[in-house]
Write a protein that holds these residues in place. Sequence first.
Motif, PDB file in Angstrom:
ATOM      1  N   LEU A   1     -47.488  13.914 -13.637  1.00 16.51           N
ATOM      2  CA  LEU A   1     -48.840  14.154 -13.165  1.00 16.51           C
ATOM      3  C   LEU A   1     -48.788  14.762 -11.771  1.00 16.51           C
ATOM      4  CD1 LEU A   1     -51.781  13.656 -14.007  1.00 16.51           C
ATOM      5  CD2 LEU A   1     -51.600  11.393 -13.014  1.00 16.51           C
ATOM      6  N   GLY A   2     -49.383  15.945 -11.600  1.00 15.60           N
ATOM      7  CA  GLY A   2     -49.419  16.597 -10.289  1.00 15.60           C
ATOM      8  C   GLY A   2     -50.415  15.897  -9.389  1.00 15.60           C
ATOM      9  N   ASN A   3     -50.044  15.653  -8.147  1.00 17.72           N
ATOM     10  CA  ASN A   3     -50.956  14.951  -7.242  1.00 17.72           C
ATOM     11  C   ASN A   3     -50.911  15.494  -5.814  1.00 17.72           C
ATOM     12  OD1 ASN A   3     -48.500  14.031  -6.435  1.00 17.72           O
ATOM     13  ND2 ASN A   3     -48.822  11.903  -6.987  1.00 17.72           N
ATOM     14  N   ASP A   4     -50.350  16.670  -5.621  1.00 14.55           N
ATOM     15  CA  ASP A   4     -50.226  17.233  -4.284  1.00 14.55           C
ATOM     16  C   ASP A   4     -51.268  18.333  -4.076  1.00 14.55           C
ATOM     17  OD1 ASP A   4     -49.507  18.440  -1.881  1.00 14.55           O
ATOM     18  OD2 ASP A   4     -47.371  18.150  -2.244  1.00 14.55           O
ATOM     19  N   THR A   5     -52.253  18.080  -3.227  1.00 17.85           N
ATOM     20  CA  THR A   5     -53.309  19.055  -2.979  1.00 17.85           C
ATOM     21  C   THR A   5     -52.763  20.280  -2.253  1.00 17.85           C
ATOM     22  OG1 THR A   5     -54.404  17.033  -2.223  1.00 17.85           O
ATOM     23  CG2 THR A   5     -55.778  18.892  -2.580  1.00 17.85           C
ATOM     24  N   ASN A   6     -51.791  20.088  -1.373  1.00 19.25           N
ATOM     25  CA  ASN A   6     -51.231  21.213  -0.623  1.00 19.25           C
ATOM     26  C   ASN A   6     -50.523  22.199  -1.543  1.00 19.25           C
ATOM     27  OD1 ASN A   6     -52.144  20.103   1.784  1.00 19.25           O
ATOM     28  ND2 ASN A   6     -50.256  18.944   2.089  1.00 19.25           N
ATOM     29  N   LEU A   7     -49.853  21.694  -2.565  1.00 16.16           N
ATOM     30  CA  LEU A   7     -49.143  22.568  -3.505  1.00 16.16           C
ATOM     31  C   LEU A   7     -50.030  22.991  -4.662  1.00 16.16           C
ATOM     32  CD1 LEU A   7     -45.707  20.717  -3.693  1.00 16.16           C
ATOM     33  CD2 LEU A   7     -46.267  22.794  -2.421  1.00 16.16           C
ATOM     34  N   LYS A   8     -51.267  22.562  -4.659  1.00 13.40           N
ATOM     35  CA  LYS A   8     -52.242  22.880  -5.704  1.00 13.40           C
ATOM     36  C   LYS A   8     -51.803  22.385  -7.075  1.00 13.40           C
ATOM     37  CE  LYS A   8     -54.042  26.781  -3.153  1.00 13.40           C
ATOM     38  NZ  LYS A   8     -54.306  28.187  -3.103  1.00 13.40           N
TER      39      LYS A   8
ATOM     40  N   PHE B   1     -60.879  19.914 -25.100  1.00 13.91           N
ATOM     41  CA  PHE B   1     -61.403  18.569 -25.280  1.00 13.91           C
ATOM     42  C   PHE B   1     -62.128  18.127 -24.007  1.00 13.91           C
ATOM     43  CE2 PHE B   1     -60.845  13.922 -25.198  1.00 13.91           C
ATOM     44  CZ  PHE B   1     -61.289  13.579 -26.463  1.00 13.91           C
ATOM     45  N   HIS B   2     -63.275  17.487 -24.151  1.00 12.46           N
ATOM     46  CA  HIS B   2     -64.045  17.007 -23.004  1.00 12.46           C
ATOM     47  C   HIS B   2     -63.510  15.645 -22.578  1.00 12.46           C
ATOM     48  CE1 HIS B   2     -67.670  15.534 -20.811  1.00 12.46           C
ATOM     49  NE2 HIS B   2     -67.625  16.775 -20.380  1.00 12.46           N
ATOM     50  N   LEU B   3     -62.990  15.569 -21.355  1.00 13.67           N
ATOM     51  CA  LEU B   3     -62.380  14.343 -20.843  1.00 13.67           C
ATOM     52  C   LEU B   3     -62.773  14.166 -19.385  1.00 13.67           C
ATOM     53  CD1 LEU B   3     -60.280  11.997 -21.203  1.00 13.67           C
ATOM     54  CD2 LEU B   3     -58.581  13.613 -20.351  1.00 13.67           C
ATOM     55  N   MET B   4     -63.382  13.060 -19.077  1.00  9.70           N
ATOM     56  CA  MET B   4     -63.740  12.722 -17.696  1.00  9.70           C
ATOM     57  C   MET B   4     -64.503  13.865 -17.008  1.00  9.70           C
ATOM     58  SD  MET B   4     -60.322  10.646 -16.510  1.00  9.70           S
ATOM     59  CE  MET B   4     -61.003  10.083 -14.961  1.00  9.70           C
ATOM     60  N   GLU B   5     -65.565  14.308 -17.635  1.00  9.01           N
ATOM     61  CA  GLU B   5     -66.472  15.320 -17.104  1.00  9.01           C
ATOM     62  C   GLU B   5     -65.857  16.708 -16.952  1.00  9.01           C
ATOM     63  OE1 GLU B   5     -68.132  13.745 -13.501  1.00  9.01           O
ATOM     64  OE2 GLU B   5     -68.823  11.926 -14.497  1.00  9.01           O
ATOM     65  N   ARG B   6     -64.761  16.963 -17.645  1.00 16.35           N
ATOM     66  CA  ARG B   6     -64.153  18.305 -17.634  1.00 16.35           C
ATOM     67  C   ARG B   6     -63.678  18.648 -19.029  1.00 16.35           C
ATOM     68  NH1 ARG B   6     -60.261  19.851 -12.771  1.00 16.35           N
ATOM     69  NH2 ARG B   6     -60.566  21.825 -13.772  1.00 16.35           N
ATOM     70  N   TYR B   7     -63.678  19.922 -19.329  1.00 17.18           N
ATOM     71  CA  TYR B   7     -63.053  20.398 -20.557  1.00 17.18           C
ATOM     72  C   TYR B   7     -61.617  20.736 -20.192  1.00 17.18           C
ATOM     73  CZ  TYR B   7     -67.654  20.590 -22.614  1.00 17.18           C
ATOM     74  OH  TYR B   7     -68.881  20.243 -23.091  1.00 17.18           O
ATOM     75  N   ILE B   8     -60.667  20.056 -20.805  1.00 13.19           N
ATOM     76  CA  ILE B   8     -59.277  20.258 -20.403  1.00 13.19           C
ATOM     77  C   ILE B   8     -58.692  21.500 -21.068  1.00 13.19           C
ATOM     78  CG2 ILE B   8     -58.930  17.810 -19.941  1.00 13.19           C
ATOM     79  CD1 ILE B   8     -57.312  17.595 -22.495  1.00 13.19           C
ATOM     80  N   VAL B   9     -57.748  22.078 -20.399  1.00 12.77           N
ATOM     81  CA  VAL B   9     -57.020  23.244 -20.900  1.00 12.77           C
ATOM     82  C   VAL B   9     -55.591  22.789 -21.142  1.00 12.77           C
ATOM     83  CG1 VAL B   9     -56.231  25.578 -20.383  1.00 12.77           C
ATOM     84  CG2 VAL B   9     -58.467  24.806 -19.562  1.00 12.77           C
ATOM     85  N   VAL B  10     -55.102  22.962 -22.361  1.00 12.78           N
ATOM     86  CA  VAL B  10     -53.748  22.540 -22.710  1.00 12.78           C
ATOM     87  C   VAL B  10     -52.977  23.778 -23.153  1.00 12.78           C
ATOM     88  CG1 VAL B  10     -52.343  20.991 -24.116  1.00 12.78           C
ATOM     89  CG2 VAL B  10     -54.670  20.319 -23.486  1.00 12.78           C
TER      90      VAL B  10
ATOM     91  N   GLN C   1     -45.854  20.900 -22.562  1.00 15.94           N
ATOM     92  CA  GLN C   1     -47.141  21.555 -22.425  1.00 15.94           C
ATOM     93  C   GLN C   1     -47.753  21.162 -21.104  1.00 15.94           C
ATOM     94  OE1 GLN C   1     -49.812  18.705 -24.994  1.00 15.94           O
ATOM     95  NE2 GLN C   1     -48.752  20.112 -26.285  1.00 15.94           N
ATOM     96  N   ARG C   2     -48.623  22.020 -20.625  1.00 19.79           N
ATOM     97  CA  ARG C   2     -49.270  21.780 -19.339  1.00 19.79           C
ATOM     98  C   ARG C   2     -50.755  21.599 -19.597  1.00 19.79           C
ATOM     99  NH1 ARG C   2     -49.420  26.332 -14.827  1.00 19.79           N
ATOM    100  NH2 ARG C   2     -50.728  27.202 -16.412  1.00 19.79           N
ATOM    101  N   ALA C   3     -51.361  20.646 -18.894  1.00 16.33           N
ATOM    102  CA  ALA C   3     -52.789  20.384 -19.036  1.00 16.33           C
ATOM    103  C   ALA C   3     -53.463  20.474 -17.669  1.00 16.33           C
ATOM    104  CB  ALA C   3     -53.013  19.000 -19.631  1.00 16.33           C
ATOM    105  N   LEU C   4     -54.665  21.044 -17.637  1.00 17.39           N
ATOM    106  CA  LEU C   4     -55.466  21.125 -16.427  1.00 17.39           C
ATOM    107  C   LEU C   4     -56.569  20.084 -16.543  1.00 17.39           C
ATOM    108  CD1 LEU C   4     -55.662  25.006 -16.230  1.00 17.39           C
ATOM    109  CD2 LEU C   4     -54.017  23.479 -15.147  1.00 17.39           C
ATOM    110  N   LEU C   5     -56.626  19.137 -15.586  1.00 19.94           N
ATOM    111  CA  LEU C   5     -57.385  17.905 -15.764  1.00 19.94           C
ATOM    112  C   LEU C   5     -58.265  17.544 -14.583  1.00 19.94           C
ATOM    113  CD1 LEU C   5     -54.144  16.077 -16.743  1.00 19.94           C
ATOM    114  CD2 LEU C   5     -55.907  16.684 -18.374  1.00 19.94           C
ATOM    115  N   ASN C   6     -59.075  16.513 -14.783  1.00 18.64           N
ATOM    116  CA  ASN C   6     -59.860  15.900 -13.733  1.00 18.64           C
ATOM    117  C   ASN C   6     -58.907  15.288 -12.707  1.00 18.64           C
ATOM    118  OD1 ASN C   6     -61.191  13.528 -12.411  1.00 18.64           O
ATOM    119  ND2 ASN C   6     -62.938  14.224 -13.598  1.00 18.64           N
TER     120      ASN C   6
ATOM    121  N   ASN D   1     -59.045  12.628 -11.040  1.00 17.77           N
ATOM    122  CA  ASN D   1     -58.959  11.167 -11.047  1.00 17.77           C
ATOM    123  C   ASN D   1     -58.217  10.605 -12.263  1.00 17.77           C
ATOM    124  OD1 ASN D   1     -60.476  10.950  -8.655  1.00 17.77           O
ATOM    125  ND2 ASN D   1     -62.344  11.291  -9.821  1.00 17.77           N
ATOM    126  N   ILE D   2     -57.652  11.440 -13.082  1.00 11.96           N
ATOM    127  CA  ILE D   2     -56.959  10.980 -14.294  1.00 11.96           C
ATOM    128  C   ILE D   2     -55.675  10.246 -13.907  1.00 11.96           C
ATOM    129  CG2 ILE D   2     -55.559  13.019 -14.736  1.00 11.96           C
ATOM    130  CD1 ILE D   2     -57.267  12.092 -17.658  1.00 11.96           C
TER     131      ILE D   2
END
Length: 116
Positions: free
Chosen positions: A38-45, A70-79, A10-15, A17-18
Motif C-alpha cells: 500500500l502506497g502511503n508517501d504523499t511526497n512520492l505521490k 468498482f465503487h469503494l469508499m466514495e471512489r471508483y477504483i482503477v485496477v 496489478q496496481r489499484a488507484l484508491l481512496n 484512507n483505505i
Amino acid sequence: MQRPNDPLAQRALLNFNITGTDLYDLFGKYGAIRQIRLGNDTNLKTKGTAYVVYESPDDAKEAINHLNGFHLMERYIVVLYHHPSKQQASALAKAELRAREQALAEEKKRLGLKDE
C-alpha cells in the motif's frame, strides 16, 4: 491470448484512507494473494495506490475484470496490470534527460552563454 509482462501483479488507484485489511477483504475474494503493498508517501505521490500480487495469473485477471471501476469508499477504483518494464524505461529516460540538461548547462557555462 496475450498476457502482460507480470500477470500476477496489478496496481489499484484508491481512496487515501483505505487499509491493507480492506484490500485483503476485497481482492481476496478472487484468489490467493501473495502480497499487498500500500502506497502511503504523499511526497512520492504513491498515496492512494496499491500493488496486489496474486498466486495465480487467472485470479489476477478475474480481479481486474470484476474490480476495475468498482465503487469503494466514495471512489471508483482503477485496477491495472503492473508493467515494471514501462516504469523502468520511464525512469531511465528521465535520468538521461537530467544528465543531458546538466551537460548542456555546463557547456553553456564553459562558452559564457546565458539563458534568455
